[in-house]
Design a protein around this motif. Structure first.
Motif, mmCIF file in Angstrom:
data_model
loop_
_atom_site.group_PDB
_atom_site.id
_atom_site.type_symbol
_atom_site.label_atom_id
_atom_site.label_comp_id
_atom_site.label_asym_id
_atom_site.label_seq_id
_atom_site.Cartn_x
_atom_site.Cartn_y
_atom_site.Cartn_z
ATOM 1 N N ARG A 1 42.850 37.931 -104.429
ATOM 2 C CA ARG A 1 44.012 37.043 -104.553
ATOM 3 C C ARG A 1 43.833 36.098 -105.735
ATOM 4 N NH1 ARG A 1 45.553 35.257 -98.313
ATOM 5 N NH2 ARG A 1 45.879 37.393 -97.520
ATOM 6 N N GLU B 1 51.970 34.176 -101.480
ATOM 7 C CA GLU B 1 52.692 35.366 -101.058
ATOM 8 C C GLU B 1 52.872 36.300 -102.245
ATOM 9 O OE1 GLU B 1 56.404 34.379 -99.326
ATOM 10 O OE2 GLU B 1 55.565 33.415 -97.552
ATOM 11 N N GLY C 1 51.869 26.334 -101.802
ATOM 12 C CA GLY C 1 51.723 26.475 -100.361
ATOM 13 C C GLY C 1 50.932 27.731 -100.041
ATOM 14 N N ARG C 2 51.391 28.496 -99.057
ATOM 15 C CA ARG C 2 50.717 29.746 -98.693
ATOM 16 C C ARG C 2 51.071 30.818 -99.721
ATOM 17 N NH1 ARG C 2 48.274 31.732 -94.335
ATOM 18 N NH2 ARG C 2 48.780 29.860 -93.116
ATOM 19 N N GLU D 1 44.885 27.517 -100.425
ATOM 20 C CA GLU D 1 44.037 28.367 -99.589
ATOM 21 C C GLU D 1 42.900 29.019 -100.370
ATOM 22 O OE1 GLU D 1 46.181 32.481 -98.978
ATOM 23 O OE2 GLU D 1 47.674 30.886 -99.084
#
Length: 709
Positions: free
Chosen positions: A43, A26, A23-24, A140
């Protein structure tokens, strides 16, 4: 691209950095503060380290993945900038969680946790924490770089395959039809055409005596495959569908039920205590039997142990019409050489056998094959020699290549070709051992068979981490006590104690040398007709100056047979002995040639890594200190807790007039995890060397600032 996900509860663990990749993305501290870098490339850099199985990643590899369209120098400069950005973003942690070396980067395991890593280490017992996939891994970060996009697709596929494998394993373990239905549905969410899941649902219905439901499931299965005409059910699945759906004479239904029900007892139903054997094959029973080789299994209430680690099947080597006969001869020779080495069973293909055209891997698996050996003989072109390409494929992993090489074939010099194939056989054997070790890594240690203990110990040996020495010794000793007739175990013990003698300075040198010698003698006693193990005995004798005369005699006797049986060459013991003989005779140039043979071999065995400390030391003594410094820098980055290579690295830095700061750094690092390391201990371990060489090393270690005693 597949949507793959997992919902994990935040655990009360001591890790300082917690990464979420599903997902997103973190990155949070223990207190929940976000330390996620801002830039996409930064990232992505963190994500690569997090998905690299805690292994060091070469800077060159990182540059290739993140800046594939830039020139090499620009890519390296960009990487350096993003490393600084990443370290700055993580600075609130107050501790370095990334190990930054000159050539590599890695994520420190004790200080970090990664959600994707928990998925990849999940087994059938911990599967309950995984939910159906609904989140994309690093979605992402799509479009960062074409090379990175390809890499992340591979990671998504890797995780998907692992989850499928865990689900399939759990299906084989379950006995309750309701639980089987639940697990099969979970698997079908990931792969609508998964044969294992469909068969399990049908067989669960049959176990309840509900033949109408079994028929309905079979019809739904056919409809699912009709929607994707490029795929058809596996042969076992088709057979099960036919038994369920085709008209039968009265009384035949019981036969279907008898043949297709899951092994073991089920809850509910009049026939819930029935046991059915054919499904062991239908639901991957070959895999279960394979797992039993690595697990302690019970037969008639008593423990029994397999003598073969894996089964190999040779495919027909591909070749042009004029080379077909030569390719056949090469395949037959390699087969026999692999048989001679032991531990690996070589299967024969029945005459006229043709595998299933749609799913050949399942056909090979049905024959009991764990691995396939394929080869391609390419004809000589443009004055070049014929080239043989060899691959080993894992049948259980959809023909994933676990080992491969290519080498030139001497058409006239058949002896040279046989030696090359001997090296390939050795390398194939140990490549399979490593593959089996990785496959069994998640099995509980207490349930491992002697072979299971051995392959796990071997994998730990290849990690070159001195902190695991006690665990390795315990695993091998446990295996030896359990099965004293398995020569593979004392062979590993001899290799381990040799390796420990140049890495562990906290124990007495006599213990390591004697244990290595005792283990080598145990191998000879168990396999007196296998000449391949004689160099191991000679190598153990060479480590003690008092027994070097015996070592020369053993190795000389061994070499008398070498020309007629080249399978005994290309072993770790052979190269240790040939290099040692050159050293003792003062022929240092010849010693370097022996080392070069190992380095240039197209069929390097993983075992050769155990010779690195010895070869580095010989290279220093032969005046190749600069090369040793370069090797030492690389190995220090890859194996920071292996003192075996750091000692010759330190000696080389001194003899080559290296930077005093680097010398101090290496010495400090060595003593940080080898506090008992002293000049005296090193020299006692090196008593087998000639006196002039010992003096050179002793003076260099003193000059490097190592404690005297």
């Amino acid at each position: 691209m597949l949507d793959i996900g997992v919902q994990t509860a935040r655990q009360a663990d001591p890790t300082l950095l917690r990464l979420t990749l599903f997902g997103r993305m973190e990155a949070r501290t223990l207190t929940g503060e976000s330390v996620l870098p801002i830039g996409g490339k930064t990232r992505a850099l963190l994500a690569i380290l997090a998905l690299s199985d805690r292994k060091p990643v070469l800077r060159s590899r990182l540059s290739e993945l993140l800046w594939s369209r830039r020139p090499e120098e620009m890519a390296r400069a960009s990487l350096r900038q993003d490393i600084h950005r990443l370290l700055d973003a993580l600075s609130p942690l107050g501790v370095d969680v990334i190990d930054v070396q000159r050539h590599t980067l890695s994520l420190k395991p004790a200080l970090t946790s990664v959600d994707a890593e928990r998925v990849l280490t999940a087994n059938s017992r911990t599967l309950g924490g995984l939910l159906p996939p609904d989140l994309l891994l690093l979605g992402e970060l799509n479009g960062i770089d074409p090379a990175f996009d390809e890499w992340i697709d591979q990671q998504r596929e890797r995780i998907t395959l692992h989850i499928k494998g865990v689900c399939e394993t759990r299906l084989r373990e379950l006995r309750d039809p309701d639980q089987i239905d639940t697990e099969a549905e979970r698997l079908l969410l990931m792969d609508e055409l998964n044969d294992t899941a469909w068969r399990a649902r049908i067989q669960a219905a049959l176990s309840r005596g509900d033949h109408a439901r079994a028929g309905a499931i079979a019809e739904n299965l056919l409809k699912a495959f009709e929607r994707q005409p490029d795929r058809v059910p596996a042969a076992q699945t088709q057979a099960l569908i036919n038994r369920v759906l085709l008209p039968r004479e009265p009384g035949d239904a019981a036969d279907v039920f008898q043949e297709e029900m899951l092994p073991g007892q089920f809850v509910g139903g009049a026939d819930s205590s029935a046991s059915y054997s054919s499904l062991v094959h239908d639901l991957g029973g070959v895999n279960q039997q394979k797992q039993d080789v690595l697990l302690i299994a019970n037969k008639n209430g008593a423990e029994y142990f397999a003598s073969s680690l894996a089964s190999v099947l040779f495919l027909t080597f591909a070749a042009d019409a004029e080379c077909v006969e030569h390719a056949r001869e090469l395949a037959e020779t390699l087969e026999l050489l692999l048989v001679d080495l032991g531990l690996i069973s070589v299967l024969t293909t029945p005459s006229g056998y043709t595998p299933d055209a749609i799913n050949p891997m399942q056909s090979y698996q049905g024959m009991g094959a764990d691995y396939l050996v394929s080869g391609t003989l390419r004809p000589a072109m443009g004055g070049a020699k014929p080239r043989l390409v060899l691959r080993v494929l894992d049948v259980r992993e959809n023909a994933a290549i676990i080992w491969g090489t290519h080498c030139e074939i001497e058409v006239v010099d058949l002896a040279h070709t046989r030696v090359m194939l001997s090296a390939a056989a050795q390398s194939i054997k140990w490549g399979i051992v490593l593959a089996e070790a990785r496959r069994s890594w998640n099995l509980p240690r207490g349930n491992l068979s002697p072979l299971g203990c051995g392959v796990r110990a071997f994998l730990l040996m290849m990690n070159r981490d001195g902190r695991t020495f006690s665990e390795i010794e315990q695993l091998l000793e446990h295996a030896r006590r359990k099965d004293g007739q398995q020569a593979f175990i004392p062979m590993l013990q001899s290799l381990f104690f040799y390796g420990r003698s140049v890495c562990d300075w906290s124990i007495e040198e006599d213990r390591c040398q004697q244990n290595a010698l005792d283990a080598a003698r145990a191998v000879i006693a168990l396999m007196p007709y296998q000449k391949v193990y004689l160099p191991m005995l000679a190598a153990a004798l060479y480590l003690n100056p008092k027994t070097q005369g015996q070592a020369k005699s053993v190795f000389a006797s061994f070499m008398e047979d070498a020309p007629s049986d080249e399978v005994i060459l290309y072993t770790i013991g052979y190269y240790f002995c040939t290099t040692m003989e050159c050293l003792l005779a003062g022929r240092m140039a010849d010693a370097l040639l022996e080392i070069e043979k190992v380095r240039l071999s197209p069929c390097r065995s993983p075992l050769y890594a155990l010779l690195d400390p010895f070869f580095m030391l010989i290279s220093v003594l032969a005046g190749e200190g600069r090369k040793v410094v370069e090797s030492g820098r690389m190995l220090a980055g890859m194996y920071p807790h292996s003192s075996g290579c750091l000692v010759p690295y330190l000696v080389a830095l001194v003899t080559e007039g290296g930077d005093s700061g680097e010398i101090d750094a290496v010495r400090t690092h060595l003593l940080s995890f080898s506090s008992s390391l002293t000049v005296g201990r090193v020299m006692r371990r090196l008593e087998y060397l000639p006196s002039p060489q010992r003096v050179l090393i002793e003076n260099a270690l003193r000059q490097a600032g190592l404690p005297e005693t």
